[in-house]
Write an enzyme that holds these catalytic residues in place. Structure first.
Site, PDB file in Angstrom:
ATOM      1  NE  ARG A   1     -34.207  98.623  41.530  1.00  0.00           N
ATOM      2  CZ  ARG A   1     -34.448  97.533  40.831  1.00  0.00           C
ATOM      3  NH1 ARG A   1     -33.505  96.986  40.094  1.00  0.00           N
ATOM      4  NH2 ARG A   1     -35.641  96.985  40.834  1.00  0.00           N
TER       5      ARG A   1
ATOM      6  CD  GLU B   1     -56.588  86.739  67.911  1.00  0.00           C
ATOM      7  OE1 GLU B   1     -56.236  87.408  66.923  1.00  0.00           O
ATOM      8  OE2 GLU B   1     -55.835  86.504  68.874  1.00  0.00           O
TER       9      GLU B   1
ATOM     10  CE  LYS C   1     -54.619  91.293  66.792  1.00  0.00           C
ATOM     11  NZ  LYS C   1     -54.473  89.964  66.182  1.00  0.00           N
TER      12      LYS C   1
ATOM     13  CE  LYS D   1     -48.875  89.224  61.230  1.00  0.00           C
ATOM     14  NZ  LYS D   1     -48.846  87.745  61.317  1.00  0.00           N
TER      15      LYS D   1
ATOM     16  CG  ASP E   1     -55.163  83.285  66.303  1.00  0.00           C
ATOM     17  OD1 ASP E   1     -54.734  83.349  65.134  1.00  0.00           O
ATOM     18  OD2 ASP E   1     -54.438  83.432  67.303  1.00  0.00           O
TER      19      ASP E   1
END
Length: 287
Positions: free
Chosen positions: A108, A202, A173, A141, A223
């Protein structure tokens, strides 16, 4: 086309995943395997085939020797394919031989690594192949601890790496700009203290574009721009600041990618590559 803003993750070594492998073993086998230890003897042996059950791109095979070594089991691994190989249903990836108990205990964990990383590579490959004139970028992420593995999988699939970590390059940002006072002051301060490091800025509207151009970041991120504003911004940037690399992000859909593919060479960052991943169907069949 350079497939990374900084140095892309083109390979991984045991150092990048040995802690994860050890944690996985401790998590899955805190006191042995009740089923396997009851049914079979340590002398029992077998052959197990690692087999693709669907189409995709293979990734993560270097984890297998590390898993065998840390399992302290008498198993050998015969690798047939390499990372990046195209898989179809029925493709044989490699073969494990040796202790039946050892193979069942690691099954597994082995599949979790290979299926997950192959899923990311397949995701990236699908988008990069469909839009070859765009720089399809990953993001940060990623699951904690899996950063290098996930970004390696994106690269293996044909995608590109954004910054690897917060030390890699600067990314300004809205919160940074608000507290720094302005776009100009934020870019200036970062550049003064970090010579040689790339700076990405950004912005979230055309009203910030003039200040952004004057600040001269290396990369400008548009963005959540509408299609109309994206086209306007790219036109202005190509005319007034062609040296600034353009990136788009935020709510990227297939329709948005179709639209952005009109503009050669721009970057598109997509958390989707790593945070919305379906495990690729790969099995370990014991003979």
């Amino acid at each position: 086309m350079n497939r990374g803003y900084t140095t892309p993750i083109t390979s991984i070594t045991e150092k990048d995943f040995e802690t994860l492998v050890q944690l996985a073993l401790e998590e899955d086998l805190p006191a042995g395997d009740i089923t396997t230890d009851t049914l079979f003897s340590v002398e029992d042996s077998c052959t197990a085939i690692l087999l693709a059950k669907e189409e995709g791109v293979l990734c993560g095979l270097s984890v297998i020797p590390c898993l065998i070594q840390k399992s302290k089991t008498n198993v050998t691994w015969n690798q047939i394919l390499e990372d990046g190989a195209s898989l179809s249903k029925g493709t044989i990836i490699g073969e494990l031989k040796g202790s039946l108990v050892g193979i069942l205990k690691m099954e597994r964990i082995l599949l979790n690594f290979i299926q997950y990383l192959s899923g990311i590579a397949t995701n990236a490959n699908r988008v990069a192949k469909q839009f070859p004139n765009l720089l399809i970028l990953d993001t940060r992420k990623t699951l904690p601890g899996y950063r290098k593995l996930a970004k390696y999988a994106v690269y293996t699939g044909g995608g590109s790496n954004h910054r690897i970590n917060l030390s890699d390059m600067a990314m300004l940002k809205d919160n940074h700009i608000t507290k720094a006072g302005s776009i100009q002051s934020a870019v200036f301060m970062v550049r003064q203290k970090n010579p040689g490091k790339k700076i990405e800025l950004e912005i979230d509207g055309l009203s910030q574009l003039e200040d952004a151009i004057e600040a001269k970041p290396d990369i400008l991120l548009l963005d959540n721009f509408s299609d109309i504003d994206t086209e306007k911004a790219i036109s202005i940037l190509k005319e007034k600041a062609p040296e600034i690399r353009i990136e788009c992000s935020g709510g990227i859909t297939p329709d948005k990618l179709n639209f952005l593919s009109k503009f050669d060479g721009i970057g598109v960052s997509m958390g989707y590559l790593t945070h919305t991943v379906k495990f690729l169907d790969i099995s370990l069949d014991i003979k």
